[in-house]
Design an enzyme around this catalytic site. Structure first.
Site, short mmCIF file in Angstrom:
data_model
loop_
_atom_site.label_atom_id
_atom_site.label_comp_id
_atom_site.label_asym_id
_atom_site.label_seq_id
_atom_site.Cartn_x
_atom_site.Cartn_y
_atom_site.Cartn_z
N LYS A 145 -7.35 1.70 -2.45
CA LYS A 145 -6.98 1.26 -1.11
C LYS A 145 -6.81 2.46 -0.15
O LYS A 145 -7.23 2.13 1.02
CB LYS A 145 -5.47 0.58 -1.25
CG LYS A 145 -4.76 0.31 -0.19
CD LYS A 145 -5.47 -0.69 0.47
CE LYS A 145 -4.70 -1.28 1.94
NZ LYS A 145 -5.22 -2.37 2.72
N SER A 165 0.85 -1.16 -0.11
CA SER A 165 0.00 -0.04 -0.13
C SER A 165 0.79 1.17 0.01
O SER A 165 1.74 1.56 1.11
CB SER A 165 -0.88 -0.15 1.30
OG SER A 165 -1.59 -1.21 1.40
N LYS A 203 0.71 5.72 8.13
CA LYS A 203 1.17 5.74 6.66
C LYS A 203 0.05 5.99 5.97
O LYS A 203 -0.12 6.77 5.06
CB LYS A 203 2.23 4.50 6.59
CG LYS A 203 2.75 4.40 4.95
CD LYS A 203 2.02 3.41 4.10
CE LYS A 203 2.05 2.09 4.88
NZ LYS A 203 1.38 1.23 3.80
P1 NAD Z 1 5.60 -6.47 7.49
O1 NAD Z 1 6.29 -5.19 7.99
O2 NAD Z 1 5.26 -7.58 8.43
O3 NAD Z 1 6.62 -6.90 6.23
C1 NAD Z 1 7.16 -6.19 5.36
C2 NAD Z 1 8.09 -7.20 4.68
O4 NAD Z 1 8.93 -6.28 3.69
C3 NAD Z 1 9.20 -7.40 5.76
O5 NAD Z 1 9.37 -8.89 5.77
C4 NAD Z 1 10.70 -6.89 5.19
O6 NAD Z 1 11.84 -7.81 5.31
C5 NAD Z 1 10.42 -6.70 3.67
N1 NAD Z 1 11.01 -5.59 3.27
C6 NAD Z 1 11.36 -4.31 3.65
N2 NAD Z 1 12.37 -3.73 3.00
C7 NAD Z 1 12.93 -4.72 2.25
C8 NAD Z 1 13.88 -4.49 1.30
N3 NAD Z 1 14.45 -3.58 0.96
N4 NAD Z 1 14.12 -5.60 0.57
C9 NAD Z 1 13.67 -6.87 1.02
N5 NAD Z 1 12.59 -6.94 1.53
C10 NAD Z 1 12.13 -6.00 2.40
O7 NAD Z 1 4.37 -5.60 6.85
P2 NAD Z 1 3.06 -6.36 6.20
O8 NAD Z 1 1.96 -6.18 7.20
O9 NAD Z 1 3.17 -7.63 5.49
O10 NAD Z 1 2.48 -5.28 5.14
C11 NAD Z 1 3.11 -5.16 3.81
C12 NAD Z 1 2.40 -4.21 3.01
O11 NAD Z 1 0.76 -4.56 2.93
C13 NAD Z 1 2.05 -2.68 3.50
O12 NAD Z 1 2.15 -1.79 2.52
C14 NAD Z 1 0.59 -2.80 4.30
O13 NAD Z 1 0.18 -1.49 4.49
C15 NAD Z 1 -0.01 -3.72 3.47
N6 NAD Z 1 -1.04 -4.40 4.00
C16 NAD Z 1 -0.77 -4.83 5.23
C17 NAD Z 1 -2.01 -5.69 5.80
C18 NAD Z 1 -1.93 -6.30 7.22
O14 NAD Z 1 -2.95 -6.46 7.86
N7 NAD Z 1 -0.63 -6.41 7.54
C19 NAD Z 1 -3.27 -5.86 5.16
C20 NAD Z 1 -3.35 -5.00 3.86
C21 NAD Z 1 -2.43 -4.52 3.59
#
Ligand code: NAD
Length: 296
Positions: free
Chosen positions: A174, A99, A242
């Protein structure tokens, strides 16, 4: 061997891990890269392949999926000599499911087109449970033909899959989703504090509220968080903060007023400032409790 496209998955966090595992279950060959070793081990245990770098992950992929926290991380993984665009094959499809701001998606699509790489923005809604259960809503932006080619893959991840318009449109939808979810959680949290202070049995109240017009997916999915004061994420307050920034800024740009959204954005910011950024967004309840004089 499989005829399905070979997938590289960048970002195996709360969402990326279960989503990539659903692709593996559907028969896709998935190679992943992320920053935490335990998440790479989890991918391998599920039948995927761990890569040592983004370049290794994407070099022979047909489809690259990114699921990282925000715009800066998408830019970090996409651009630069070690990034996706420098190492992926021309003709590959890059699907960013993070997102992020709509403008970042538009810019990425433009930069990728110069390298012959196709792009879709395809953020999701449904939370961790939706990811695990493969019932996400997937809101895409980009070209119809690219969306059509990605549809079978999306259907292994979600239940409601819609192309919303050109590049960035998925992110705009979104942003609207996050506005609705935050306001809904805040309303539920205020109701919970009101009900408890009134001495009403909360389990009974939430059950009957869930069956009427006040019912919502938010109430159904977050009910146990409220009842048990369980704020393990889930969806971190930091990430919702964010997203409230994204929707507030995007609305400002188009001249849409979001008076209630602006207040809730401040309540999310306050929660984070009080040290709750790592908790699930249902912890908005803690903010209402503080405002109501409770010790949390
Ligand atoms: P999270 O923090 O659990 O996971 C993010 C992942 O990105 C981590 O495993 C990290 O290692 C990886 N990452 C970050 N920088 C990196 C890089 N330079 N190289 C490789 N990997 C890298 O976050 P999440 O909860 O999984 O959310 C991910 C996205 O999905 C966000 O944009 C969030 O807003 C969106 N989202 C999350 C949810 C939820 O319920 N958690 C629901 C819908 C959307």
């Amino acid at each position: 061997m499989t005829d399905l496209p070979k997938v590289a998955w960048i970002g195996l966090g709360i969402m990326g891990s279960p989503m990539s595992e659903n692709l593996i279950k559907a028969g896709y060959d998935v190679t992943g890269f992320t920053l935490e070793q335990d998440k790479l081990d989890r991918l391998v245990a599920a039948g995927g392949t761990a890569a040592g770098s983004i370049a290794d992950a994407v070099c022979d992929a047909d489809v690259v999926i990114t699921m990282v926290p925000a715009s800066p991380q998408v830019e970090a993984v996409a651009y630069g000599p070690g990034g996706i665009l420098a190492n992926v094959r021309p003709g590959a499809l890059l699907i960013d499911m993070s997102s992020i701001t709509p403008q970042t998606s538009v810019d990425l699509a433009k930069a990728a087109a110069e390298k012959g790489v196709r792009v879709l923005d395809a953020p999701v809604s449904g939370g961790e449970a939706g990811a695990v259960e493969a019932v996400l809503s997937i809101m895409a932006g980009g070209e119809q033909a690219d969306f059509d080619s990605a549809r079978p893959l999306f259907e292994a991840l979600g239940r409601t899959v819609v192309l919303c318009g050109p590049h960035g449109s998925g992110q705009t939808v979104k942003a609207a989703n996050q506005l609705i979810v935050a306001v809904n959680i805040e309303a539920c949290a205020e109701a919970v504090v009101f009900l408890e202070k009134s001495g009403v049995d909360l389990t009974a109240a939430l059950e009957v509220l869930g069956g009427g017009l006040a019912g919502s997916t938010v109430l159904a999915r977050k009910r146990d968080n409220f009842l048990n004061r369980d704020f393990a994420p889930g969806f971190r307050v930091d990430l919702h903060h964010k997203d409230m920034g994204i929707v507030t800024e995007a609305a400002r740009t188009v001249g849409a007023a979001l008076p209630v959204g602006a207040v809730v954005a401040q309540l999310v910011a306050s929660l984070r400032a009080q040290g709750d950024g790592g908790l699930d967004h249902s912890a908005l309840l803690r903010g209402v409790e503080r405002l109501s004089g409770a010790e949390v």
